[in-house]
Design a protein around this motif. Structure first.
Motif, PDB file in Angstrom:
ATOM      1  N   TYR A  56      -4.854  41.075   7.029  1.00  0.00           N
ATOM      2  CA  TYR A  56      -4.492  42.487   6.968  1.00  0.00           C
ATOM      3  C   TYR A  56      -4.829  43.138   8.303  1.00  0.00           C
ATOM      4  O   TYR A  56      -5.849  42.856   8.918  1.00  0.00           O
ATOM      5  CB  TYR A  56      -5.263  43.180   5.847  1.00  0.00           C
ATOM      6  CG  TYR A  56      -5.138  44.685   5.852  1.00  0.00           C
ATOM      7  CD1 TYR A  56      -3.956  45.290   5.450  1.00  0.00           C
ATOM      8  CD2 TYR A  56      -6.200  45.492   6.253  1.00  0.00           C
ATOM      9  CE1 TYR A  56      -3.837  46.666   5.443  1.00  0.00           C
ATOM     10  CE2 TYR A  56      -6.094  46.866   6.248  1.00  0.00           C
ATOM     11  CZ  TYR A  56      -4.906  47.461   5.851  1.00  0.00           C
ATOM     12  OH  TYR A  56      -4.789  48.832   5.855  1.00  0.00           O
ATOM     13  N   ARG A 112      -7.444  40.609   2.104  1.00  0.00           N
ATOM     14  CA  ARG A 112      -8.776  41.079   2.512  1.00  0.00           C
ATOM     15  C   ARG A 112      -9.880  40.162   1.992  1.00  0.00           C
ATOM     16  O   ARG A 112     -10.944  40.056   2.607  1.00  0.00           O
ATOM     17  CB  ARG A 112      -8.996  42.502   2.012  1.00  0.00           C
ATOM     18  CG  ARG A 112      -8.296  43.567   2.874  1.00  0.00           C
ATOM     19  CD  ARG A 112      -8.440  44.942   2.252  1.00  0.00           C
ATOM     20  NE  ARG A 112      -8.272  46.007   3.224  1.00  0.00           N
ATOM     21  CZ  ARG A 112      -8.206  47.290   2.924  1.00  0.00           C
ATOM     22  NH1 ARG A 112      -8.298  47.676   1.647  1.00  0.00           N
ATOM     23  NH2 ARG A 112      -8.060  48.196   3.858  1.00  0.00           N
ATOM     24  N   SER A 113      -9.612  39.515   0.853  1.00  0.00           N
ATOM     25  CA  SER A 113     -10.611  38.595   0.303  1.00  0.00           C
ATOM     26  C   SER A 113     -10.423  37.177   0.818  1.00  0.00           C
ATOM     27  O   SER A 113     -11.121  36.260   0.384  1.00  0.00           O
ATOM     28  CB  SER A 113     -10.552  38.613  -1.222  1.00  0.00           C
ATOM     29  OG  SER A 113      -9.343  38.047  -1.688  1.00  0.00           O
ATOM     30  N   ASP A 150      -3.007  55.491  -3.978  1.00  0.00           N
ATOM     31  CA  ASP A 150      -4.222  55.326  -3.167  1.00  0.00           C
ATOM     32  C   ASP A 150      -4.450  56.530  -2.254  1.00  0.00           C
ATOM     33  O   ASP A 150      -5.267  56.470  -1.331  1.00  0.00           O
ATOM     34  CB  ASP A 150      -4.189  54.022  -2.369  1.00  0.00           C
ATOM     35  CG  ASP A 150      -3.037  53.942  -1.386  1.00  0.00           C
ATOM     36  OD1 ASP A 150      -2.186  54.862  -1.368  1.00  0.00           O
ATOM     37  OD2 ASP A 150      -2.972  52.952  -0.632  1.00  0.00           O
ATOM     38  N   LEU A 168      -0.406  46.617  -3.081  1.00  0.00           N
ATOM     39  CA  LEU A 168      -1.872  46.704  -3.064  1.00  0.00           C
ATOM     40  C   LEU A 168      -2.546  45.390  -3.469  1.00  0.00           C
ATOM     41  O   LEU A 168      -3.530  44.985  -2.820  1.00  0.00           O
ATOM     42  CB  LEU A 168      -2.329  47.860  -3.947  1.00  0.00           C
ATOM     43  CG  LEU A 168      -1.956  49.256  -3.434  1.00  0.00           C
ATOM     44  CD1 LEU A 168      -2.387  50.329  -4.432  1.00  0.00           C
ATOM     45  CD2 LEU A 168      -2.574  49.520  -2.069  1.00  0.00           C
ATOM     46  N   ARG A 180      -2.440  43.086  -0.455  1.00  0.00           N
ATOM     47  CA  ARG A 180      -3.415  43.499   0.555  1.00  0.00           C
ATOM     48  C   ARG A 180      -4.830  43.119   0.138  1.00  0.00           C
ATOM     49  O   ARG A 180      -5.616  42.606   0.956  1.00  0.00           O
ATOM     50  CB  ARG A 180      -3.330  45.016   0.771  1.00  0.00           C
ATOM     51  CG  ARG A 180      -4.194  45.515   1.921  1.00  0.00           C
ATOM     52  CD  ARG A 180      -4.120  47.016   2.069  1.00  0.00           C
ATOM     53  NE  ARG A 180      -4.768  47.694   0.935  1.00  0.00           N
ATOM     54  CZ  ARG A 180      -4.842  49.024   0.825  1.00  0.00           C
ATOM     55  NH1 ARG A 180      -4.280  49.807   1.731  1.00  0.00           N
ATOM     56  NH2 ARG A 180      -5.452  49.566  -0.213  1.00  0.00           N
ATOM     57  N   ASP A 181      -5.167  43.361  -1.132  1.00  0.00           N
ATOM     58  CA  ASP A 181      -6.517  43.042  -1.604  1.00  0.00           C
ATOM     59  C   ASP A 181      -6.787  41.541  -1.511  1.00  0.00           C
ATOM     60  O   ASP A 181      -7.901  41.115  -1.145  1.00  0.00           O
ATOM     61  CB  ASP A 181      -6.703  43.520  -3.044  1.00  0.00           C
ATOM     62  CG  ASP A 181      -6.710  45.045  -3.152  1.00  0.00           C
ATOM     63  OD1 ASP A 181      -6.873  45.717  -2.114  1.00  0.00           O
ATOM     64  OD2 ASP A 181      -6.526  45.549  -4.276  1.00  0.00           O
TER      65      ASP A 181
END
Length: 247
Positions: free
Chosen positions: A61, A155-156, A27, A148, A151-152
């Protein structure tokens, strides 16, 4: 009384100094290996440079800026990833020194590796010698690969992948728990009990322990080792049961 009797660091904490890795990841960020601790609170005291620490908890997050003088700390269960922007160096304080060195930390490797203790151990263990740096970089990249998606999902608004990671991490360390309890009893618990005994003695007017006080000086016993988050300077205090490193 003996001048050579061991003196642990206050409260049986652990201490090390970490220069954040600057290797870029998929990233585009340079930094350390995302991981969590299962039994220890950790603190960063920033002494140089700039960066951020990314954290994952069931609260969501979070990203906190790191600059000289900042202190950030997080409890067991918080996934953390140190990201360096400019020569980031931190002093790491670890609760329950001895437990981090005994495997209290678990990397955010992909689920297939977390489910296989042998595969996890192979991915997490670094060789000695000139191949250590390349192996540390592969380990960091593998941890980012598993981090990752966690984390994604957060975030959702979905904490379930993180909770599943908690369960997988706990299953990995279950065989070590008896050993951890002994380290805790001999380290952090013993330090707290010494404080209680000292308070009882003071209440009775007994100052004999004050007369036996000593001073110790330690310098890093290992410098530039490949830690989870960066190149690490760590300490080993002669006569104690633990080393002071682990991050």
């Amino acid at each position: 009384m003996t001048e050579d009797r061991p003196i642990p660091l206050p409260g049986a904490i652990g201490i090390s100094h970490v220069d954040c890795y600057d290797w870029p990841t998929d990233d585009g960020l340079g930094g350390g290996s995302p991981h969590l601790h299962l039994a220890c609170t950790e603190a960063y005291v920033v002494t140089r440079g700039e960066g951020v620490v990314q954290t994952l908890s069931t609260a969501g997050y979070r990203e906190d800026e790191l600059s000289p003088g900042a202190v950030v700390w997080f409890e067991p269960g918080t996934v953390h990833r140190m990201v360096g922007h400019e020569a980031l160096r931190v002093t790491v304080l670890m609760q329950n020194s001895g437990l981090p060195e005994a495997g209290d930390a678990v990397f955010t490797f992909p689920p297939k590796i977390l489910a296989d203790p042998d595969a996890y151990a192979e991915a997490a263990t670094l060789p000695d010698g000139p191949d250590a740096e390349a192996a540390a970089r592969r380990r960091r990249d593998l941890a980012v690969t598993g981090y990752l998606p966690l984390r994604d999902a957060l975030r959702s608004g979905d904490p379930e992948p993180l909770r599943e990671f908690h369960r997988a991490a706990a299953a990995l360390v279950t065989p070590r728990l008896d050993h951890w309890k002994k380290l805790w009893r001999d380290g952090a618990l013993a330090a707290a009990e010494r404080t209680g005994a000292g308070l009882d003695a003071l209440a009775e007017g007994d100052v004999s322990e004050l007369a036996s006080s000593r001073v110790r000086l330690a310098r890093p016993s290992r410098s530039g080792g490949h830690g989870m988050c960066g190149w690490r300077d760590e300490y080993e205090i002669p006569g104690t049961t633990v080393a002071y490193g682990g991050e």
